[in-house]
Design a protein around this motif. Structure first.
Motif, PDB file in Angstrom:
ATOM      1  N   GLY A 193     -41.166 -15.980  25.726  1.00  0.00           N
ATOM      2  CA  GLY A 193     -42.578 -16.232  25.186  1.00  0.00           C
ATOM      3  C   GLY A 193     -43.812 -16.879  26.382  1.00  0.00           C
ATOM      4  O   GLY A 193     -43.569 -17.154  27.267  1.00  0.00           O
ATOM      5  N   THR A 194     -45.048 -16.347  25.940  1.00  0.00           N
ATOM      6  CA  THR A 194     -45.662 -16.768  26.568  1.00  0.00           C
ATOM      7  C   THR A 194     -46.860 -17.431  26.714  1.00  0.00           C
ATOM      8  O   THR A 194     -47.053 -18.069  27.767  1.00  0.00           O
ATOM      9  CB  THR A 194     -47.661 -15.478  26.139  1.00  0.00           C
ATOM     10  OG1 THR A 194     -47.478 -15.532  24.752  1.00  0.00           O
ATOM     11  CG2 THR A 194     -46.866 -13.595  26.357  1.00  0.00           C
ATOM     12  N   TYR A 195     -45.871 -18.614  25.176  1.00  0.00           N
ATOM     13  CA  TYR A 195     -46.420 -19.328  25.411  1.00  0.00           C
ATOM     14  C   TYR A 195     -45.851 -20.755  27.191  1.00  0.00           C
ATOM     15  O   TYR A 195     -44.517 -20.751  27.142  1.00  0.00           O
ATOM     16  CB  TYR A 195     -46.783 -20.372  24.010  1.00  0.00           C
ATOM     17  CG  TYR A 195     -47.238 -20.316  23.388  1.00  0.00           C
ATOM     18  CD1 TYR A 195     -48.590 -20.667  23.488  1.00  0.00           C
ATOM     19  CD2 TYR A 195     -47.210 -19.092  21.885  1.00  0.00           C
ATOM     20  CE1 TYR A 195     -49.721 -20.002  22.384  1.00  0.00           C
ATOM     21  CE2 TYR A 195     -48.058 -19.174  20.942  1.00  0.00           C
ATOM     22  CZ  TYR A 195     -49.395 -19.262  21.736  1.00  0.00           C
ATOM     23  OH  TYR A 195     -50.531 -19.052  20.194  1.00  0.00           O
ATOM     24  N   GLU A 196     -46.845 -21.830  27.412  1.00  0.00           N
ATOM     25  CA  GLU A 196     -45.742 -22.991  27.963  1.00  0.00           C
ATOM     26  C   GLU A 196     -45.595 -24.183  27.469  1.00  0.00           C
ATOM     27  O   GLU A 196     -46.890 -24.242  26.482  1.00  0.00           O
ATOM     28  CB  GLU A 196     -46.741 -22.995  29.220  1.00  0.00           C
ATOM     29  CG  GLU A 196     -47.095 -22.022  30.174  1.00  0.00           C
ATOM     30  CD  GLU A 196     -45.832 -21.309  30.381  1.00  0.00           C
ATOM     31  OE1 GLU A 196     -44.982 -21.415  31.441  1.00  0.00           O
ATOM     32  OE2 GLU A 196     -46.432 -20.016  30.788  1.00  0.00           O
ATOM     33  N   TYR A 197     -44.830 -25.076  27.280  1.00  0.00           N
ATOM     34  CA  TYR A 197     -44.351 -25.872  25.822  1.00  0.00           C
ATOM     35  C   TYR A 197     -43.872 -26.934  26.351  1.00  0.00           C
ATOM     36  O   TYR A 197     -42.809 -26.896  27.094  1.00  0.00           O
ATOM     37  CB  TYR A 197     -43.978 -25.080  24.514  1.00  0.00           C
ATOM     38  CG  TYR A 197     -42.876 -24.441  24.567  1.00  0.00           C
ATOM     39  CD1 TYR A 197     -41.671 -24.854  24.749  1.00  0.00           C
ATOM     40  CD2 TYR A 197     -43.060 -23.276  24.519  1.00  0.00           C
ATOM     41  CE1 TYR A 197     -40.819 -24.114  24.705  1.00  0.00           C
ATOM     42  CE2 TYR A 197     -42.085 -22.280  24.781  1.00  0.00           C
ATOM     43  CZ  TYR A 197     -40.803 -22.432  25.067  1.00  0.00           C
ATOM     44  OH  TYR A 197     -39.443 -21.837  24.485  1.00  0.00           O
ATOM     45  N   TRP A 198     -44.265 -28.104  25.801  1.00  0.00           N
ATOM     46  CA  TRP A 198     -42.646 -29.122  25.306  1.00  0.00           C
ATOM     47  C   TRP A 198     -42.271 -29.113  23.637  1.00  0.00           C
ATOM     48  O   TRP A 198     -42.978 -28.513  22.833  1.00  0.00           O
ATOM     49  CB  TRP A 198     -43.777 -30.320  25.308  1.00  0.00           C
ATOM     50  CG  TRP A 198     -44.096 -31.249  27.144  1.00  0.00           C
ATOM     51  CD1 TRP A 198     -45.229 -30.764  27.994  1.00  0.00           C
ATOM     52  CD2 TRP A 198     -43.234 -31.863  27.687  1.00  0.00           C
ATOM     53  NE1 TRP A 198     -45.244 -31.452  27.938  1.00  0.00           N
ATOM     54  CE2 TRP A 198     -44.064 -32.014  28.830  1.00  0.00           C
ATOM     55  CE3 TRP A 198     -41.625 -32.244  27.451  1.00  0.00           C
ATOM     56  CZ2 TRP A 198     -43.494 -32.917  30.034  1.00  0.00           C
ATOM     57  CZ3 TRP A 198     -41.289 -33.173  29.052  1.00  0.00           C
ATOM     58  CH2 TRP A 198     -42.496 -33.527  29.888  1.00  0.00           C
ATOM     59  N   VAL A 199     -40.880 -29.102  24.393  1.00  0.00           N
ATOM     60  CA  VAL A 199     -39.883 -29.483  22.996  1.00  0.00           C
ATOM     61  C   VAL A 199     -39.511 -30.456  22.359  1.00  0.00           C
ATOM     62  O   VAL A 199     -38.791 -31.063  23.341  1.00  0.00           O
ATOM     63  CB  VAL A 199     -39.261 -28.197  23.249  1.00  0.00           C
ATOM     64  CG1 VAL A 199     -38.141 -27.915  24.495  1.00  0.00           C
ATOM     65  CG2 VAL A 199     -38.467 -27.805  21.730  1.00  0.00           C
ATOM     66  N   SER A 200     -39.024 -30.352  21.088  1.00  0.00           N
ATOM     67  CA  SER A 200     -38.596 -31.861  20.861  1.00  0.00           C
ATOM     68  C   SER A 200     -36.923 -31.315  20.347  1.00  0.00           C
ATOM     69  O   SER A 200     -36.597 -30.195  19.913  1.00  0.00           O
ATOM     70  CB  SER A 200     -39.689 -32.772  19.434  1.00  0.00           C
ATOM     71  OG  SER A 200     -40.745 -32.735  19.874  1.00  0.00           O
ATOM     72  N   VAL A 201     -36.404 -32.496  20.937  1.00  0.00           N
ATOM     73  CA  VAL A 201     -34.960 -32.185  20.046  1.00  0.00           C
ATOM     74  C   VAL A 201     -34.455 -33.289  19.220  1.00  0.00           C
ATOM     75  O   VAL A 201     -34.511 -34.356  19.425  1.00  0.00           O
ATOM     76  CB  VAL A 201     -34.337 -32.435  21.573  1.00  0.00           C
ATOM     77  CG1 VAL A 201     -32.508 -31.459  21.567  1.00  0.00           C
ATOM     78  CG2 VAL A 201     -34.646 -31.609  22.508  1.00  0.00           C
ATOM     79  N   PHE A 202     -34.122 -32.863  18.354  1.00  0.00           N
ATOM     80  CA  PHE A 202     -33.017 -33.910  17.209  1.00  0.00           C
ATOM     81  C   PHE A 202     -31.393 -34.004  16.791  1.00  0.00           C
ATOM     82  O   PHE A 202     -31.036 -32.876  16.870  1.00  0.00           O
ATOM     83  CB  PHE A 202     -34.023 -33.855  15.574  1.00  0.00           C
ATOM     84  CG  PHE A 202     -35.344 -33.548  15.688  1.00  0.00           C
ATOM     85  CD1 PHE A 202     -35.879 -34.665  15.589  1.00  0.00           C
ATOM     86  CD2 PHE A 202     -36.166 -32.354  15.716  1.00  0.00           C
ATOM     87  CE1 PHE A 202     -37.520 -34.216  15.594  1.00  0.00           C
ATOM     88  CE2 PHE A 202     -37.660 -32.168  15.873  1.00  0.00           C
ATOM     89  CZ  PHE A 202     -38.035 -33.581  16.273  1.00  0.00           C
ATOM     90  N   GLY A 203     -31.266 -35.024  16.891  1.00  0.00           N
ATOM     91  CA  GLY A 203     -30.124 -35.120  17.041  1.00  0.00           C
ATOM     92  C   GLY A 203     -29.359 -35.292  15.539  1.00  0.00           C
ATOM     93  O   GLY A 203     -29.485 -35.287  14.951  1.00  0.00           O
ATOM     94  N   VAL A 204     -27.831 -34.288  15.536  1.00  0.00           N
ATOM     95  CA  VAL A 204     -27.311 -33.704  14.364  1.00  0.00           C
ATOM     96  C   VAL A 204     -25.399 -33.950  14.571  1.00  0.00           C
ATOM     97  O   VAL A 204     -25.685 -33.689  15.859  1.00  0.00           O
ATOM     98  CB  VAL A 204     -27.826 -32.995  13.996  1.00  0.00           C
ATOM     99  CG1 VAL A 204     -29.362 -32.617  12.938  1.00  0.00           C
ATOM    100  CG2 VAL A 204     -26.955 -31.076  14.770  1.00  0.00           C
ATOM    101  N   LYS A 205     -25.456 -34.180  13.375  1.00  0.00           N
ATOM    102  CA  LYS A 205     -23.716 -34.278  13.466  1.00  0.00           C
ATOM    103  C   LYS A 205     -22.744 -33.131  13.589  1.00  0.00           C
ATOM    104  O   LYS A 205     -21.963 -32.406  14.230  1.00  0.00           O
ATOM    105  CB  LYS A 205     -22.775 -35.248  12.457  1.00  0.00           C
ATOM    106  CG  LYS A 205     -23.430 -36.428  13.033  1.00  0.00           C
ATOM    107  CD  LYS A 205     -22.751 -38.006  12.210  1.00  0.00           C
ATOM    108  CE  LYS A 205     -22.370 -39.192  12.363  1.00  0.00           C
ATOM    109  NZ  LYS A 205     -21.753 -39.902  12.620  1.00  0.00           N
TER     110      LYS A 205
END
Length: 245
Positions: A193-205
């Motif tokens: 997509g056109t946005y440039e961004y920082w993304v967050s990551v969440f840990g799951v089992k």
């Protein structure tokens, strides 16, 4: 499993929060997905995983609603001297969206890099790092997705003294000193997509179970990788990764 908090240090990523048009709707979603409990303090909400703080959440300011800024997850970076960081960012082609001193909290500034990816820098001792390495239902990683790495690497090197090491598949490892703190992924706009961004990551089992739960509660699957999924929440705008731990 006990919560393993990564020690906070200058120029390292410490926190994420969500800007949402509908706090009550977003809170219900994330409490259902991750089992968090949110507590309000002066119109700001802090989510807890058990007794441990994880992320924040707040209602998008009216001026940003008028601009139709999307719901989004914001990445926070600890600095020693916010004013100097802001000046360096401005000189290196960044845009300063906001700069504030918050009583009993510290100094914050919202900055956009030369391609437009936004992040917040923080100077103070009140906000402690909530990133963990492998604890379920916590923030475990943040990374930068941009269309042209060459246009932002000098910027981040200049304001944070980070080092970028190229890997395969247009991926760069980001180091603060000797510590690998993040990655930059260079992704063409027709894919991301056109946005440039920082993304967050969440840990799951249980990765697949969590993905199905997100979809059942109004979120969407954006893309799949070997051990993680890029999802949106029930706003259909704020995206984040869930990653197997």
């Amino acid at each position: 499993m006990g919560t393993e908090i990564i020690t906070m240090a200058t120029n390292q990523i410490i926190f994420s929060d969500l800007s949402t048009y509908s706090p009550s709707k977003s809170i219900r979603f994330y409490e259902t997905i991750f089992g968090w409990k949110f507590y309000s303090d002066n119109n700001y909400y802090l989510a807890y995983n058990g007794d441990t703080p994880v992320v924040g959440l707040y209602e998008t300011p009216e001026k940003f609603k008028q601009m139709r800024m999307p719901h989004f997850w914001m990445t926070y970076i600890q600095v020693n001297n916010l004013q100097q960081t802001v000046e360096n960012a401005r000189q290196l082609g960044g845009i300063i969206e906001m700069e504030q001193i918050l009583p009993n909290f510290g100094k914050v500034a919202l900055i956009r890099d030369p391609l437009g990816a936004g992040f917040t820098v923080y100077e103070g001792e009140h906000l402690q790092s909530t990133r963990t390495s492998n604890t379920e239902n916590t923030l475990i990683w943040n990374e930068l997705h941009v269309s042209d790495a060459s246009k932002v690497i000098p910027f981040y090197e200049g304001i944070f003294d980070w080092k970028f090491e190229p890997e395969q598949n247009r991926i760069y490892k980001i180091y603060s000193g000797e510590t690998h703190i993040s990655d930059l992924l260079e992704i063409d706009n027709d894919i991301k997509g056109t946005y440039e961004y920082w993304v967050s990551v969440f840990g799951v089992k249980e990765l697949t179970t969590c993905k199905d739960n997100i979809i059942a509660n109004g979120g969407h699957l954006i893309s799949s990788e070997t051990n993680r999924y890029l999802m949106t929440d029930n706003s259909e705008e704020a995206f984040f990764y869930i990653q197997s731990i």
